[in-house]
Design an enzyme around this catalytic site. Structure first.
Site, short mmCIF file in Angstrom:
data_model
loop_
_atom_site.label_atom_id
_atom_site.label_comp_id
_atom_site.label_asym_id
_atom_site.label_seq_id
_atom_site.Cartn_x
_atom_site.Cartn_y
_atom_site.Cartn_z
N LYS A 57 0.82 -1.20 0.00
CA LYS A 57 0.00 0.00 0.00
C LYS A 57 0.86 1.26 0.00
CE LYS A 57 -2.86 -2.31 3.44
NZ LYS A 57 -3.25 -2.22 4.85
N GLU B 100 7.67 2.73 -6.60
CA GLU B 100 7.72 2.26 -5.21
C GLU B 100 7.86 3.43 -4.24
OE1 GLU B 100 6.89 0.41 -3.02
OE2 GLU B 100 8.10 -1.39 -2.92
N ASP C 201 14.82 -0.10 0.36
CA ASP C 201 15.62 -0.27 1.57
C ASP C 201 16.64 -1.37 1.27
OD1 ASP C 201 16.16 0.15 4.31
OD2 ASP C 201 14.79 -1.41 4.92
N LYS D 99 17.22 4.43 0.27
CA LYS D 99 18.19 4.28 1.38
C LYS D 99 19.31 3.38 0.89
CE LYS D 99 15.03 4.05 5.38
NZ LYS D 99 14.49 3.05 6.33
N PHE E 170 14.08 5.24 10.13
CA PHE E 170 12.74 4.73 9.86
C PHE E 170 11.80 5.92 9.69
CE2 PHE E 170 8.53 3.11 10.80
CZ PHE E 170 8.50 1.98 9.98
N VAL E 171 11.20 6.04 8.50
CA VAL E 171 10.36 7.20 8.20
C VAL E 171 8.90 6.79 8.02
CG1 VAL E 171 12.22 8.56 7.18
CG2 VAL E 171 10.90 6.99 5.73
N ASP F 100 4.02 3.70 6.56
CA ASP F 100 3.31 3.49 7.82
C ASP F 100 4.22 3.07 8.98
OD1 ASP F 100 3.82 0.83 6.68
OD2 ASP F 100 2.56 0.09 8.30
P1 5GP Z 1 13.02 -3.73 1.03
O1 5GP Z 1 12.63 -5.05 0.47
O2 5GP Z 1 13.63 -2.77 0.03
O3 5GP Z 1 13.88 -3.86 2.26
O4 5GP Z 1 11.69 -3.16 1.64
C1 5GP Z 1 11.02 -2.12 1.14
C2 5GP Z 1 9.73 -2.00 1.93
O5 5GP Z 1 10.01 -1.96 3.35
C3 5GP Z 1 9.08 -0.70 1.60
O6 5GP Z 1 8.20 -0.85 0.50
C4 5GP Z 1 8.40 -0.37 2.90
O7 5GP Z 1 7.14 -0.99 2.94
C5 5GP Z 1 9.29 -0.95 3.97
N1 5GP Z 1 10.22 0.06 4.50
C6 5GP Z 1 11.55 0.14 4.31
N2 5GP Z 1 12.08 1.21 4.95
C7 5GP Z 1 11.04 1.81 5.57
C8 5GP Z 1 10.92 3.00 6.39
O8 5GP Z 1 11.86 3.73 6.69
N3 5GP Z 1 9.67 3.29 6.83
C9 5GP Z 1 8.58 2.54 6.54
N4 5GP Z 1 7.41 2.93 7.02
N5 5GP Z 1 8.64 1.43 5.76
C10 5GP Z 1 9.86 1.08 5.29
MG MG Z 2 6.22 -1.03 0.15
#
Ligand code: 5GP
Ligand code: MG
Length: 180
Positions: free
Chosen positions: A44, A99, A103, A131, A152-153, A159
């Site tokens: 979402k 997206e 992260d 990031k 963490f934002v 969310d």
């Molecule tokens: P990845 O697979 O790149 O580690 O994860 C990405 C997903 O993790 C994002 O789509 C998001 O849902 C969540 N995420 C990663 N960093 C943050 C953050 O700083 N804040 C929040 N609320 N969600 C994050």
């Molecule tokens: Mg996401």
């Protein structure tokens, strides 16, 4: 109760987000002119960015959705489960996945692999926030809103326990919120 009071600091303001969405939409409109791209929104978290970006795109396009969730297992691989797939046929189409944040890159990398199975003509990535210091798999977005430090934002779609997605900016929560 006002959710703005839970924010320690604003990392990216509403004005900065609006300006950047317009800039990215202009570039996408130029680069995809005549290609009728399919923009895909992973649910979402990307909803706010996706809506703002699409509204500023001036060329014909279509949009669709995908839902993927990542689970951190005990190993470092992480498992990604896809529970909703786009209904648009992607064969020979130019796809842009929009997206919220990259992260570790695992979620997006799994989404790309899944969509590639449909043989699109191209797949590019757009993200509001990047990031890069957190990356576990090699994946880069062509269109990046803002590079942020490893914090963490929340807000603008992002969310904390499903809350704060409706904030119009990206910010960091007060430490007290986590101990509630
Ligand atoms: P990845 O697979 O790149 O580690 O994860 C990405 C997903 O993790 C994002 O789509 C998001 O849902 C969540 N995420 C990663 N960093 C943050 C953050 O700083 N804040 C929040 N609320 N969600 C994050
Ligand atoms: Mg996401």
């Amino acid at each position: 109760m006002n959710i703005n009071h839970d924010i320690e600091k604003i990392l990216v303001s509403e004005e900065e987000i609006n300006k950047r969405c317009k800039e990215l939409a202009k570039v996408i409109s130029e680069e995809y002119d005549g290609k009728m791209p399919v923009l895909i929104c992973p649910l979402k978290g990307a909803v706010s960015f996706f809506a703002h970006l699409c509204e500023q795109i001036t060329i014909p396009m279509v949009y669709d959705f995908i839902k993927a969730s990542s689970y951190e297992g005990t190993s470092s691989t992480g498992i990604v489960n896809i529970s909703y797939m786009p209904t648009t046929k992607l064969e020979n189409r130019h796809v842009i996945i929009v997206e919220d944040i990259i992260d570790t890159g695992r979620t997006l990398s799994a989404v790309v692999e899944e969509l590639k199975k449909q043989n699109p003509a191209s797949i590019e990535l757009a993200c509001l926030l990047d990031k890069p210091s957190m990356r576990k798999v090699s994946i880069e977005a062509k269109y990046v809103g803002f590079v942020i430090p490893n914090e963490f934002v929340v807000g603008f779609g992002l969310d904390y326990n499903e809350e704060y997605r409706n904030l119009p900016y990206v910010g960091v929560l007060k430490p007290a919120v986590y101990s509630k």
